[in-house]
Motif scaffolding. Structure first.
Motif, mmCIF file in Angstrom:
data_model
loop_
_atom_site.group_PDB
_atom_site.id
_atom_site.type_symbol
_atom_site.label_atom_id
_atom_site.label_comp_id
_atom_site.label_asym_id
_atom_site.label_seq_id
_atom_site.Cartn_x
_atom_site.Cartn_y
_atom_site.Cartn_z
ATOM 1 N N VAL A 1 0.721 -1.371 -0.225
ATOM 2 C CA VAL A 1 0.842 -0.188 -0.076
ATOM 3 C C VAL A 1 0.856 0.695 0.076
ATOM 4 C CG1 VAL A 1 -1.880 -1.139 1.202
ATOM 5 C CG2 VAL A 1 -0.195 0.194 2.316
ATOM 6 N N PHE A 2 0.571 2.627 -0.194
ATOM 7 C CA PHE A 2 0.907 3.645 0.109
ATOM 8 C C PHE A 2 0.049 4.243 0.350
ATOM 9 C CE2 PHE A 2 -0.640 3.980 -4.898
ATOM 10 C CZ PHE A 2 -1.671 5.077 -4.575
ATOM 11 N N SER A 3 0.650 5.470 1.223
ATOM 12 C CA SER A 3 -0.357 6.694 1.345
ATOM 13 C C SER A 3 0.353 7.923 1.051
ATOM 14 C CB SER A 3 0.114 6.818 2.504
ATOM 15 O OG SER A 3 1.277 7.347 3.491
ATOM 16 N N ASP A 4 -1.434 9.176 0.953
ATOM 17 C CA ASP A 4 -1.090 10.279 0.209
ATOM 18 C C ASP A 4 -0.778 11.153 1.972
ATOM 19 O OD1 ASP A 4 -1.288 8.422 -1.985
ATOM 20 O OD2 ASP A 4 -3.746 9.285 -2.115
ATOM 21 N N ALA A 5 0.125 11.897 1.483
ATOM 22 C CA ALA A 5 -0.248 13.204 2.254
ATOM 23 C C ALA A 5 -1.645 13.959 2.193
ATOM 24 C CB ALA A 5 1.044 13.904 2.215
#
Length: 129
Positions: free
Chosen positions: A123-127
């Motif tokens: 998974v990746f995250s967005d600020a």
């Protein structure tokens, strides 16, 4: 099943308490507030009992269990940690990892699982903003 049989239903009320505490500002999930997590595109997953097998385009397989598997199954749409926890609670998902934990520990597990999935490249995250 024996002593190692973890088939208890997820403590939805425990997670609801955590979500309520976060909403009221008395607790926080691990990770930056407002950060949205999403699955990395191109991954294929298959449920195998309580585990989740996730394969990338190069056929490398990650085996998820416990909180990571529950969070992976829940993260169908991009979501914040508190949204993931609320979704798990509202669907009454089976989460044996929460059986012997307090509500705050269960809430931390959601945040920790999201971070672990991010470090693993699943998974990746967005600020926020």
């Amino acid at each position: 099943g024996g002593a190692g049989n973890d088939t208890a239903d997820y403590g939805a009320s425990a997670t609801a308490v955590v979500v309520d505490l976060v909403a009221r500002g008395f607790a926080a999930f691990t990770g930056e507030a407002g950060r949205r997590y999403r699955r990395v595109a191109g991954l294929v997953s298959r449920r195998l009992g309580t585990q989740e097998l996730v394969s990338d385009p190069d056929h490398r397989i990650a085996r998820l269990d416990g909180a990571a598997a529950t969070v992976w199954r829940t993260l169908v749409q991009p979501a914040r940690a508190d949204e993931v926890a609320a979704s798990i609670a509202s669907h009454g998902a089976s989460a044996p990892w929460a059986r012997r934990q307090t509500s705050l520990e269960a809430g931390r597990r959601v945040g920790d699982a999201l971070r672990a999935l991010e470090v693993s490249g699943l998974v990746f995250s967005d600020a926020p903003g």
